[in-house]
Design an enzyme around this catalytic site. Structure first.
Site, mmCIF file in Angstrom:
data_model
loop_
_atom_site.group_PDB
_atom_site.id
_atom_site.type_symbol
_atom_site.label_atom_id
_atom_site.label_comp_id
_atom_site.label_asym_id
_atom_site.label_seq_id
_atom_site.Cartn_x
_atom_site.Cartn_y
_atom_site.Cartn_z
ATOM 1 C CB VAL A 135 59.825 11.650 -43.456
ATOM 2 C CG1 VAL A 135 59.359 11.648 -44.745
ATOM 3 C CG2 VAL A 135 58.800 10.942 -42.511
ATOM 4 C CB SER A 176 60.693 8.191 -30.578
ATOM 5 O OG SER A 176 59.402 7.694 -30.760
ATOM 6 C CG ASP A 216 48.028 12.372 -33.768
ATOM 7 O OD1 ASP A 216 47.296 13.308 -33.221
ATOM 8 O OD2 ASP A 216 49.242 12.232 -33.870
#
Length: 620
Positions: free
Chosen positions: A161, A157, A309
């Site tokens: 990359v 969002s 994460d």
């Protein structure tokens, strides 16, 4: 002070006459109507109705007078809220992700549904990415990179990359912030703060401050949008883990990085969940699962760092077996005291000691004043008894974390954000480990780290803490004679005074004075209108060469009366420099710290009210 406050009031009044102000108000109102429409389609229009914001809902969804407001059941509500946040865009997805780290704010079913938020959006064109790079670095892309792949490797969002090659032949990954995202986030942040104030005033929640949550969200989002902050985080992880030969962390190229562009080493590898590729490399999945768990746990207990994460997309495996850590947008930090309490928490769970778990939770988090510790301990005892008799390898860490967070939510324990990030990280780690080895158990690997830490701190930490506390006490006591001597000297010289201050009277006096000024202005405006009417009558009753002069005088009186009435209708402001110094601008590039509150402009068709507390009350 009075002159300065007057200038501030005039400046605040003048903004109502600037075209930019009204354009901004129309933009905010349009965004609120868009939010209302999305809520209505999802069956959540009652949320705006509870906040008395029906004017932003489509007409057919507005509640009739006397109609009931009936929210759906929490089991249905979580999925609807998740879909709404995803439809509203990046800012609200990030808001949902922040709320997923605060189980003390939401019913557990809703909090659990927020864990499934997807941060996936279509990529933007590679040409736009090159334009952002050239604007940020001040050079053409062809000068910075020998090659630049316009097709992104991945998109989220806030950015995406790209793969590129430096002139010296090294391959790099270039993370580029999405064009226009800053302006969109600024608008949504104003909406979030305004809605937070509506929640605070209309619902008056007992266990949390919505404005504080909005501030925390703004700080977190601004950090995530600043790629230099992520660059420094990556450097910190590289520095702390430089002696660990089992992990690879990409190198950051700071000269080619800005707040909107992050250039780092391009590292290849296979996903940790790709069992076929791991088999071709000759890597044992069972051993890989244990090495990955040891890496994450050593980061927590030995370095105080948390990778928030560690899903398969952020964990790669090199051909030589080393693990690659990617994506440092969500990280946490533990100081020595928090690590010690965390170790006590793990040990209490393993030893089935509910009182020790409660003590560690209270040390780690902020307990509400009305917390019933006996009930909390009894609830935790039920979890422990439920798993009693199981071997350590049979205990499911994910179930324990879920049940513990549910109890924390029920008792409104505000646990540190870093602890919630750790819980999510361990839950993700458990899932990844079970893919590699069905017998994998993260708790079984974590307990030895916790015991070693407690043993090490039990022998040396107690002495160190005692010495530090003794030094602080001695410093405090050493300053007493000087302070007592100063008080006695002032008493002998007749200079010792005790000052009492009535809190809030200055603000009351100021409000009364401004109210009188506005009443006088309204009376004078009425007199000026009467004089203007007389001049207008004179122009028509006495024809002659002065007719135009009479009309000009009448028009001038009406203009003066209009300005006086406008002043009389302006909202009464609170003088600056009272309890909290509020910044004059709504939002700054670096966010706000502490409890400072912005002076928000009212939305179209609203008026400003004030409640009993000394914080800004926004439009209803």
């Amino acid at each position: 002070m009075g002159g300065w406050a007057g200038r501030e009031r005039m400046s605040a009044a003048w903004r109502y006459f600037t075209p930019g102000y009204w354009r901004q108000q129309r933009r905010l109102a349009a965004r609120l109507r868009q939010i209302g429409e999305v809520l209505a389609r999802a069956g959540l229009s009652w949320a705006f109705t509870r906040l008395q914001l029906d004017r932003f809902l489509p007409p057919r969804f507005r509640r009739r007078p006397g109609g009931a407001v009936r929210p759906p059941q929490p089991t249905q509500l979580g999925g609807r809220i998740t879909r709404v946040l995803e439809e509203l865009g990046p800012t609200f997805v990030k808001l949902g992700q922040l709320l997923s780290t605060r189980p003390d704010l939401l019913p557990f079913d809703i909090w659990q549904a927020l864990q499934k938020l997807q941060d996936q959006v279509p990529p933007f064109p590679g040409v736009q990415a090159q334009q952002v790079i050239e604007a940020e670095l001040g050079r053409p892309v062809s000068e910075v990179f020998a090659q630049f792949d316009p097709e992104p490797l991945g998109a989220a969002s806030l950015g995406q990359v790209h793969r590129a090659q430096l002139p010296d032949g090294r391959w790099v990954a270039v993370k580029v912030r999405r064009p226009g995202i800053v302006e969109q986030v600024e608008t949504d942040l104003e909406i979030v703060h305004w809605l937070a104030d509506q929640v605070a005033r209309r619902l008056q929640p007992e266990f949390f401050d919505p404005l504080e949550v909005a501030d925390e969200f703004e700080r977190s989002l601004r950090q995530e949008m600043d790629y230099l902050h992520e660059a420094h985080t990556i450097q910190e992880f590289r520095r702390e883990l430089r002696s660990n030969l089992d992990v690879v962390i990409p190198e950051v190229y700071l000269p080619l990085s800005t707040s909107a562009v992050l250039t780092m080493e391009y590292v290849t590898g296979v996903k940790v969940s790709d069992l076929d590729a791991l088999s071709q490399l000759g890597i044992d999945p069972h051993e890989l699962a244990r090495r990955g768990a040891r890496l994450i746990l050593s980061m927590v207990f030995e370095h105080g760092l948390i990778h928030g994460d560690p899903h398969p997309g952020n964990l790669l495996v090199r051909p030589d077996g080393r693990l690659v850590l990617l994506d440092f947008g969500l990280v946490g930090h533990f100081n020595d005291e928090m690590v010690r309490e965390l170790a006590g928490l793990f040990t209490g769970v393993v030893q089935r000691d509910a009182s020790r778990v409660v003590a560690a939770l209270l040390e780690l988090g902020a307990a509400p004043p009305q917390l019933d510790e006996e009930t909390l301990e009894r609830d935790l005892e039920e979890i422990i008894q439920r798993h009693y008799g199981q071997s350590l390898a049979e205990v499911d860490l994910t179930d324990i974390l879920r049940e513990s967070l549910e109890i924390s939510s029920r008792h409104h324990l505000r646990l540190p954000r870093d602890l919630i990030i750790l819980a999510k990280s361990l839950g993700t780690l458990e899932g990844v480990g079970r893919r590699l080895d069905p017998r994998f158990n993260a708790l079984e690997i974590a307990v030895p780290y916790a015991r070693r830490l407690l043993l090490r701190q039990g022998t040396t930490g107690w002495l160190r803490r005692s010495v530090q506390q003794g030094i602080r006490s001695l410093e405090t006591v050493a300053g007493w004679p000087e302070q007592i001597d100063m008080i006695l000297n002032q008493l002998a010289a007749g200079q010792l005074r005790i000052q009492f201050e009535h809190q809030g009277l200055q603000e009351t006096h100021h409000v009364i004075a401004q109210g009188i000024h506005r009443m006088v202005a309204a009376v004078v405006a009425a007199v000026v209108v009467a004089v203007g009417m007389f001049f207008w009558w004179q122009a028509h009753a006495v024809p002659g060469p002065l007719i135009h002069s009479w009309r000009w005088l009448a028009g001038g009186c009406l203009v003066v009366a209009a300005l006086l009435l406008l002043y009389a209708l302006l909202p009464i402001s609170i003088p600056a420099g009272e309890e909290e110094p509020w910044p004059s601008s709504r939002l700054t590039s670096h966010g706000r710290s502490g409890r400072h509150r912005p002076r928000w402009a009212p939305l179209p068709g609203t008026r400003r009210k004030r409640g009993p507390k000394t914080r800004p009350r926004w439009p209803s």
